[in-house]
Design an enzyme around this catalytic site. Structure first.
Site: not given
Ligand code: AMP
Length: 190
Positions: A14, A89, A128, A134, A145
């Protein structure tokens, strides 16, 4: 440009494809994961709350997330299309996004779904972890996840289908090929 919602499992690309799309079409970009990581880095109250969820591989509660999204959207320069990366999400977030945009006279535009097999996803996320470090890229959190993705996020694919805006792209081993197909899909819609 129409708005774009970029959708897929953790590790599906993404962030990578959002960057490519943003640069090619000069669009705005909201990555909710990046917004939350910046809050954590800056030691804000929101960052402290978010960290607890992120480190466990769990989702931040919808109400909080919807509020953050609307604020971030309103802070972007108007008139350009926006790429939503990592949001929505959940179905509740998707419905809130649709409503928030409608209130501003905008719409969701198109949804791009990235379909990648789980073995490739895990390999990418572990790689990664070595490169970016991270906190949520360790095997246990990654499994959580994936689980959260299947339970809460994946059903949204059908929701977008019923909205008539879903465009799916399946990983066939080449980023360039994927990009070529995605750009063609975007240009057909605009
Ligand atoms: P990402 O970088 O998009 O993989 O997001 C990392 C983490 O941030 C996710 O595993 C969630 O804990 C949190 N997060 C990011 N976007 C959302 C969202 N739209 N709703 C809920 N949690 C989010």
């Amino acid at each position: 440009m129409k708005n774009i919602i970029i959708f897929g499992a953790p590790g599906s690309g993404k962030g990578t494809y959002s960057e490519e799309i943003k640069n090619r079409y000069n669009m705005g970009h909201i990555s909710t994961g990046d917004v939350l990581r910046a809050e954590i880095k800056n030691g804000t109250e929101l960052g402290q709350v978010a960290k607890g969820y992120i480190d466990q591989g769990q989702l931040i509660p919808d109400e909080l997330m919807i509020d953050i999204l609307a604020k971030t959207y309103d802070a972007l320069p108007a008139g350009k299309g926006v790429i939503f990366d990592g949001f929505p999400r959940t179905i509740a977030q998707a419905e809130a996004l649709k409503k928030m945009l409608a209130e501003r006279g905008h719409d969701m535009g198109m949804m791009i779904e990235l379909i990648v097999d789980e073995e490739t996803l895990m390999a990418r996320l572990l790689r990664r972890a070595e490169i970016e470090g991270r906190a949520d890229d360790n095997e246990e959190t990654i499994r959580n996840r994936f689980q959260v993705y299947h339970a809460k996020t994946e059903p949204l694919s059908k929701w977008f289908e019923s909205e008539g805006i879903r465009h799916a792209f399946t990983w066939k081993g080449s980023k360039d090929l994927m990009l070529e197909e995605i750009f063609a899909g975007i240009e057909k819609e605009n």
